[in-house]
Write a protein that holds these residues in place. Structure first.
Motif, mmCIF file in Angstrom:
data_model
loop_
_atom_site.group_PDB
_atom_site.id
_atom_site.type_symbol
_atom_site.label_atom_id
_atom_site.label_comp_id
_atom_site.label_asym_id
_atom_site.label_seq_id
_atom_site.Cartn_x
_atom_site.Cartn_y
_atom_site.Cartn_z
ATOM 1 N N PHE A 248 -5.653 -8.038 4.878
ATOM 2 C CA PHE A 248 -6.023 -6.751 4.262
ATOM 3 C C PHE A 248 -7.282 -6.171 4.913
ATOM 4 O O PHE A 248 -7.317 -5.002 5.297
ATOM 5 N N ILE A 249 -8.304 -7.006 5.034
ATOM 6 C CA ILE A 249 -9.597 -6.505 5.540
ATOM 7 C C ILE A 249 -9.427 -5.935 6.953
ATOM 8 O O ILE A 249 -9.974 -4.879 7.276
ATOM 9 N N LEU A 253 -7.915 -2.250 4.979
ATOM 10 C CA LEU A 253 -9.143 -1.776 4.322
ATOM 11 C C LEU A 253 -9.660 -0.447 4.896
ATOM 12 O O LEU A 253 -10.053 0.441 4.134
ATOM 13 N N PHE A 256 -7.914 2.142 3.151
ATOM 14 C CA PHE A 256 -7.669 1.890 1.724
ATOM 15 C C PHE A 256 -8.160 3.044 0.852
ATOM 16 O O PHE A 256 -7.468 3.526 -0.041
ATOM 17 N N GLN A 260 -5.674 5.380 -1.456
ATOM 18 C CA GLN A 260 -5.690 4.538 -2.658
ATOM 19 C C GLN A 260 -4.771 5.068 -3.769
ATOM 20 O O GLN A 260 -4.147 4.305 -4.490
ATOM 21 N N TRP A 271 -1.521 0.775 1.582
ATOM 22 C CA TRP A 271 -2.759 0.179 2.117
ATOM 23 C C TRP A 271 -3.464 -0.692 1.069
ATOM 24 O O TRP A 271 -4.651 -0.934 1.158
ATOM 25 N N SER A 273 -4.412 -4.084 -1.278
ATOM 26 C CA SER A 273 -4.831 -5.413 -0.809
ATOM 27 C C SER A 273 -3.858 -6.520 -1.200
ATOM 28 O O SER A 273 -3.812 -7.558 -0.539
ATOM 29 N N ALA A 293 -15.618 -7.590 2.581
ATOM 30 C CA ALA A 293 -15.591 -6.121 2.696
ATOM 31 C C ALA A 293 -16.945 -5.606 3.190
ATOM 32 O O ALA A 293 -17.005 -4.698 4.031
ATOM 33 N N ALA A 302 -14.904 -0.770 8.979
ATOM 34 C CA ALA A 302 -14.332 0.041 7.895
ATOM 35 C C ALA A 302 -15.398 1.001 7.394
ATOM 36 O O ALA A 302 -16.581 0.654 7.347
ATOM 37 N N VAL A 307 -14.830 0.959 1.800
ATOM 38 C CA VAL A 307 -15.440 -0.287 1.332
ATOM 39 C C VAL A 307 -15.962 -0.121 -0.096
ATOM 40 O O VAL A 307 -15.733 -0.961 -0.968
ATOM 41 N N PHE A 310 -13.071 -0.015 -2.558
ATOM 42 C CA PHE A 310 -12.475 -1.339 -2.791
ATOM 43 C C PHE A 310 -13.403 -2.198 -3.656
ATOM 44 O O PHE A 310 -12.975 -2.799 -4.652
#
Ligand code: FAD
Length: 516
Positions: A248-249, A253, A256, A260, A271, A273, A293, A302, A307, A310
């Protein structure tokens, strides 16, 4: 005298395990798979398989490092509940002197264990769960302070800022990095007509021998339960959970934040996690997740908006809902602020509805035991809220169908957030939206028989009809809420005849929900 350490199915913390480090040679350590945990709500097959597989991997690991653990698999004993297991085990080992537990995440289980210890005449020792960044005591101090400041309601945003300050996460010299507490406004894009850019394939984990056995047991003992095992690919060990996190990272991420809230037919994961189940089983530590993150931000892998977005979910929402769950613990079973009484439509269990967004969210839920937040909140949740479905039935559905569903996180999200069943104690207004929102955030409406801009008649989008009707029905409770002012202004602009037509059509719709 020996003590009995009982490890619950969602307490699979990596070493050093906070309960097991207290066990001495001669003490008993016990884990058990029992039908009640899969039948008190009618659980998705993948949810039960994930628990069994992760528990079996955990037990195998503990045994391999020298822990003399008793593990009772489903089908190898006749106990239907955890309490029955403890009774039986203590009958077999009458010299047991105390029952040790890590604090359960479900008040039903906690109550059962308290009764069990009392009946057996055993002292019950409960260790607080160090998994969370905010202890329940600290949460209650924060909540009491908020109450004193004149806000008789708890708001995630203030909790989140307080958590940032006390942990120093995403902070610099006492200020939020980027001089802004949140970048929510940048996290609300839809994909538009062109659709999403190529979606990175999320890492999935092919079932190993233990997982295959767990799946076979679920098929054998819970054959009529909802959902499919065909695409099971969830991480079941701390190692796999870390691999899922890394995937994911590095792959998702960075985008993300931007995507979202967006939805797209045929794209279940986008996207997101996909780590909620691993976190809730405690395979992953939230501090480690947040640190990964932050490292991505520090090394320019990212952007801050992604970040922060998340980290807000983990440090903010996840910790907040846990505090809220225990604060209102005794109230969840019966909460119903809006007095909603309709039964849950049967198609929530099959996906057989013509409404394309609902069909997609429910079908993918049955296929994977997963839907992302906006599908849960604004598709299935929003519909249940607008249609006045009984909150208990809705909450039991959510607890049943998601692989990450555990009482402490599911109940406040469903009852507090999605259904406004706590009233304004957790959110400032109900999360309601008409078909226009679904149209903006997804491509579902293009494939749907219902049209988001039509309010009445067979082609009307049920969200649109029911949105206006909801506002009319609950005007006494909601009209004075400043955050609802715009909605009521729009309602008031409508001609009387239009409002009457909406009310009449809404009643027709509500009486025929099964045929949607
Ligand atoms: P991402 O979108 O990638 O988010 C990252 C992480 O943040 C998640 O893994 C999760 O740990 C955390 N998170 C995000 N939002 C929330 C939230 N509102 N509350 C708590 N943690 C959050 N989450 C569960 O873990 N279990 C549930 O039973 C559950 N039931 C829900 C029911 C409803 C009605 C709603 C609206 C939300 C529910 N959520 C639940 C929260 C959220 O939808 C899921 O955590 C998320 O969709 C899981 O997917 P992900 O891991 O890809 O999350």
């Amino acid at each position: 005298k020996p003590r009995l350490f009982l490890v619950l199915g969602d307490q699979l913390h990596p070493d050093p395990h906070p309960l097991l480090i207290q066990a001495l040679p001669g003490d008993f350590v016990l884990m058990a798979e029992v039908p009640e945990e899969s039948t008190h709500v009618w659980s998705h097959k993948a949810r039960t398989a994930l628990f069994f597989s992760a528990m079996r991997h955990f037990a195998a690991h503990q045994q391999s490092v020298g822990c003399a653990m008793d593990y009772w698999r489903i089908g190898t004993h006749d106990c239907t509940s955890l309490a029955a297991v403890v009774h039986k085990f203590v009958a077999q080992h009458p010299d047991i002197s105390a029952l040790y537990l890590l604090e359960p995440g479900d008040q039903r289980v906690l109550a059962a264990m308290q009764t069990c210890a009392q009946t057996l005449g055993l002292p019950l020792n409960i260790t607080p769960d160090p998994h969370f960044l905010c202890s329940l005591d600290d949460f209650n101090h924060w909540a009491a302070r908020s109450d004193k400041a004149g806000r008789d309601s708890l708001r995630m945003e203030f909790f989140y800022r307080w958590m940032r300050q006390r942990t120093g996460i995403l902070m610099e010299a006492g200020q939020p990095i980027g001089d802004q507490w949140n970048f929510d406004a940048e996290n609300r894009n839809g994909f538009g007509a062109g659709g999403p850019p190529p979606v990175p394939q999320a890492k999935r984990f092919a079932p190993d021998a233990l997982t295959q056995e767990a799946c076979a047991d679920v098929s054998r003992y819970f054959p009529d339960h909802p959902g499919s095992l065909a695409s099971f690919g969830w991480p079941v060990t701390p190692q796999e959970a870390l691999e899922a996190l890394d995937d994911f990272i590095t792959q998702r991420l960075p985008e993300f934040g931007r995507w979202q809230d967006a939805m797209w037919q045929g794209e279940a994961f986008l996207w997101h996690s996909l780590i909620s189940a691993a976190l809730n089983l405690k395979l992953l530590d939230p501090r480690g997740v947040i640190a990964r993150a932050e490292t991505a931000l520090a090394s320019d892998k990212a952007p801050l908006a992604a970040v922060e977005g998340f980290i807000r979910q983990i440090l903010g929402w996840r910790e907040f809902v846990r505090g809220v769950y225990w604060r209102y613990a005794s109230q969840w079973p019966s909460l119903n602020f809006l007095s909603a009484q309709r039964p849950l439509p049967g198609w929530y269990w099959t996906g057989k509805t013509q409404a394309a967004c609902l069909k997609e969210a429910i079908s993918q839920t049955l296929a994977h035991g997963y839907a992302h937040h906006i599908q849960r909140l604004m598709v299935t949740g929003n519909f249940a809220l607008l249609a006045g479905v009984n909150p208990r039935q809705v909450a039991d559905w959510y607890l049943a169908v998601y692989v990450d569903a555990v009482d402490w996180v599911e109940e406040p999200n469903t009852l507090g957030m999605a259904l406004f069943a706590l009233g304004p104690r957790m959110t400032s207004k109900p999360y309601i939206a008409s078909g226009a929102y679904i149209k903006r955030m997804s491509n579902a409406c293009k494939q749907c028989v219902y049209k988001p801009d039509i309010r009445t008649g067979p082609q009307a989008c049920p969200y649109t009809t029911l949105y206006w009707y909801f506002l009319m029905q609950h005007a006494d409770l909601l009209r004075k809420n400043p955050r609802m002012a715009l909605a009521y202004k729009n309602l008031d602009r409508m001609a009387d005849v239009e409002r009457t037509a909406i009310s009449e059509w809404a009643e027709v719709r509500l009486q025929n929900l099964e045929a949607l």
